[in-house]
Design an enzyme around this catalytic site. Structure first.
Site, mmCIF file in Angstrom:
data_model
loop_
_atom_site.group_PDB
_atom_site.id
_atom_site.type_symbol
_atom_site.label_atom_id
_atom_site.label_comp_id
_atom_site.label_asym_id
_atom_site.label_seq_id
_atom_site.Cartn_x
_atom_site.Cartn_y
_atom_site.Cartn_z
ATOM 1 N N CYS A 112 41.099 43.438 12.743
ATOM 2 C CA CYS A 112 41.215 43.911 14.128
ATOM 3 C C CYS A 112 41.453 42.771 15.119
ATOM 4 C CB CYS A 112 39.974 44.701 14.508
ATOM 5 S SG CYS A 112 39.600 45.970 13.295
ATOM 6 N N HIS A 254 40.613 45.498 21.749
ATOM 7 C CA HIS A 254 40.770 46.245 20.494
ATOM 8 C C HIS A 254 40.053 47.579 20.646
ATOM 9 C CE1 HIS A 254 40.528 47.636 16.488
ATOM 10 N NE2 HIS A 254 39.257 47.282 16.316
ATOM 11 N N ASN A 284 40.681 54.012 15.626
ATOM 12 C CA ASN A 284 40.751 52.557 15.491
ATOM 13 C C ASN A 284 41.884 52.226 14.520
ATOM 14 O OD1 ASN A 284 40.381 49.926 14.597
ATOM 15 N ND2 ASN A 284 38.148 50.075 14.472
HETATM 16 O O1 UT7 Z 1 37.407 47.665 14.209
HETATM 17 C C1 UT7 Z 1 36.451 46.904 13.575
HETATM 18 C C2 UT7 Z 1 35.189 47.017 14.157
HETATM 19 N N1 UT7 Z 1 34.478 48.259 13.889
HETATM 20 C C3 UT7 Z 1 33.728 48.736 14.838
HETATM 21 O O2 UT7 Z 1 33.773 48.237 15.933
HETATM 22 C C4 UT7 Z 1 32.756 49.837 14.546
HETATM 23 C C5 UT7 Z 1 31.458 49.565 15.249
HETATM 24 N N2 UT7 Z 1 30.429 50.560 14.973
HETATM 25 C C6 UT7 Z 1 30.487 51.801 15.485
HETATM 26 O O3 UT7 Z 1 31.437 52.177 16.156
HETATM 27 C C7 UT7 Z 1 29.315 52.716 15.270
HETATM 28 O O4 UT7 Z 1 28.259 51.963 14.693
HETATM 29 C C8 UT7 Z 1 29.592 53.976 14.392
HETATM 30 C C9 UT7 Z 1 30.494 54.912 15.159
HETATM 31 C C10 UT7 Z 1 30.249 53.564 13.096
HETATM 32 C C11 UT7 Z 1 28.297 54.686 14.097
HETATM 33 O O5 UT7 Z 1 27.682 55.058 15.321
HETATM 34 P P1 UT7 Z 1 26.133 54.720 15.562
HETATM 35 O O6 UT7 Z 1 25.810 55.251 16.868
HETATM 36 O O7 UT7 Z 1 25.963 53.230 15.348
HETATM 37 O O8 UT7 Z 1 25.439 55.561 14.440
HETATM 38 P P2 UT7 Z 1 24.300 55.089 13.416
HETATM 39 O O9 UT7 Z 1 24.934 54.484 12.231
HETATM 40 O O10 UT7 Z 1 23.262 54.333 14.156
HETATM 41 O O11 UT7 Z 1 23.667 56.478 13.009
HETATM 42 C C12 UT7 Z 1 22.908 57.280 13.958
HETATM 43 C C13 UT7 Z 1 22.607 58.602 13.320
HETATM 44 C C14 UT7 Z 1 22.028 58.486 11.907
HETATM 45 O O12 UT7 Z 1 21.127 59.586 11.723
HETATM 46 P P3 UT7 Z 1 19.543 59.386 11.859
HETATM 47 O O13 UT7 Z 1 19.175 58.355 10.859
HETATM 48 O O14 UT7 Z 1 19.317 58.941 13.271
HETATM 49 O O15 UT7 Z 1 19.016 60.755 11.571
HETATM 50 C C15 UT7 Z 1 23.217 58.670 11.008
HETATM 51 O O16 UT7 Z 1 22.877 59.162 9.738
HETATM 52 O O17 UT7 Z 1 23.810 59.345 13.168
HETATM 53 C C16 UT7 Z 1 24.017 59.685 11.793
HETATM 54 N N3 UT7 Z 1 25.441 59.596 11.530
HETATM 55 C C17 UT7 Z 1 26.266 60.636 11.717
HETATM 56 N N4 UT7 Z 1 26.050 61.900 12.097
HETATM 57 C C18 UT7 Z 1 27.129 62.714 12.191
HETATM 58 C C19 UT7 Z 1 26.159 58.522 11.140
HETATM 59 N N5 UT7 Z 1 27.444 58.848 11.065
HETATM 60 C C20 UT7 Z 1 27.552 60.153 11.412
HETATM 61 C C21 UT7 Z 1 28.624 61.042 11.515
HETATM 62 N N6 UT7 Z 1 28.367 62.312 11.915
HETATM 63 N N7 UT7 Z 1 29.895 60.691 11.246
#
Ligand code: UT7
Length: 337
Positions: A112, A254, A284
């Site tokens: 990226c 990005h 992305n």
């Molecule tokens: O381009 C290269 C760089 N990449 C990035 O910049 C990505 C950076 N990271 C992100 O954009 C975010 O971390 C994500 C979008 C990937 C994830 O979002 P988040 O707010 O960090 O979610 P999380 O991993 O902290 O998960 C929060 C909750 C969890 O549930 P509990 O444990 O709170 O019950 C996950 O299991 O959301 C759950 N979860 C989902 N629920 C529905 C994780 N992914 C999903 C999903 N749908 N797709």
């Protein structure tokens, strides 16, 4: 002497997948994806390839710049998801465009941050007088390296390509700031699903087994890295060039996650209006996200003559970088600015 962007182009696959289609594959919802990422849909290759998209984006950028393929001295393609390894994507683009005088190579693995590093490389060649006219491209078919069973990653990514033509120009040179931190590379990898150490396995006859490679990511770690390092690198590049944040008209970041862009704007104390976004439409697209956004802004006439733009990329490696530029762009059909 400096290198300046004088034309842009992009190619977006026709086939789209909205969040409801993703929710048919993994346990997620349109509401969750929109709220946590800002993404509404993404475009996915069907008949297109990384090479074909790169060539078409490049062709459109040349047309926009009013530059012929024969004038190109260098074609540089940033990609992590090409359908070819050898010859490189840039050589395939050369063949497609008929850019017979160009030297061609790919900038792989910078993910990226790839387009910003491609821009810096091109600009350095132009400023030093090695080349006069360069085509840089970011092109990705991330759908081919996405694990469609992993809801932590498959919700984010999309396919597409963007390109820019740079020419050597008299004028002020802005220096870039670039960083890498390999020690934190495990946060975002593309490795065989069967081999978490990334070592290619061989069978008893010594032949390499066919393996599938997928993006694997510690989303929270990458998120925290981005919201800390991107504002820092923006401040660094401003200080290096003795500019204030108010001197920047648009920040082209990005397009990874709406919340990352919003957090960067907030940390810098800059209005969100200076941070255009299109990730809701494309997701992305890694190295392609910045040039696709640049081309959209160019075609809409949002970028005005004399404006200063700041590009910032971040991603796998970990890598991050920022560059300041003052493009002289033409809208489609314009006589030029
Ligand atoms: O381009 C290269 C760089 N990449 C990035 O910049 C990505 C950076 N990271 C992100 O954009 C975010 O971390 C994500 C979008 C990937 C994830 O979002 P988040 O707010 O960090 O979610 P999380 O991993 O902290 O998960 C929060 C909750 C969890 O549930 P509990 O444990 O709170 O019950 C996950 O299991 O959301 C759950 N979860 C989902 N629920 C529905 C994780 N992914 C999903 C999903 N749908 N797709």
């Amino acid at each position: 002497m400096t290198g300046s962007i004088c034309g842009t182009g992009s190619y977006i696959p026709h086939y789209t997948m909205d969040n409801y289609a993703i929710a048919d594959l993994v346990e997620t919802s349109d509401e969750w994806i929109q709220e946590r990422t800002g993404v509404i849909r993404r475009h996915i290759v069907k008949e297109e390839t990384t090479v074909s998209m790169a060539a078409e984006a490049g062709r459109r950028a040349l047309e926009n710049a009013g530059v012929s393929a024969e004038e190109l001295d260098l074609i540089l393609v940033a990609t992590i998801s090409s359908n070819v390894i050898l010859p490189c994507t840039a050589c395939e683009v050369q063949r497609s465009l008929g850019a017979v005088n160009a030297t061609c190579f790919d900038l792989g693995g910078a993910a990226c941050t790839g387009f910003v590093l491609a821009y810096n490389t091109a600009e350095a060649y132009l400023a030093s007088g090695v080349y006069k006219t360069v085509l840089i491209i970011g092109s990705e078919s991330l759908s081919s390296i996405t694990n469609w069973k992993d809801r932590g990653t498959c919700i984010l990514f999309g396919d597409g390509a963007g390109a820019a033509v740079l020419k050597a120009e008299e004028g002020r040179r802005y220096l870039p700031v670039t960083h890498s931190e390999g020690g934190k590379g495990a946060a975002l990898t593309c490795r065989s699903r069967n081999d978490s150490n990334g070592i290619t396995k061989k069978n008893q006859a010594g032949d390499i087994k066919e393996e599938e490679y997928f993006i694997q990511m510690d989303g929270q770690a990458v998120f925290k890295f981005a919201v800390k390092k991107v504002p820092e690198v923006i401040q660094e590049v401003l200080e290096l060039n003795r500019l204030e944040k108010e001197d920047i008209d648009l920040y082209i970041l990005h397009q990874a996650n709406k919340r990352i862009v919003e957090a960067v704007a907030k940390r810098l104390g800059e209005p969100i209006e200076k941070f255009p976004m299109n990730l809701q439409e494309y997701g992305n697209t890694s190295s392609a996200s910045i040039p696709i956004l640049l081309d959209e802004l160019n075609q809409k006439g949002t970028i005005k003559p004399g404006q200063k733009l700041l590009l910032a990329g971040f991603g796998a490696g970990l890598t991050w970088a920022a560059s300041i530029l003052k493009p002289f762009l033409r809208k489609q059909g314009d006589g030029g600015t």
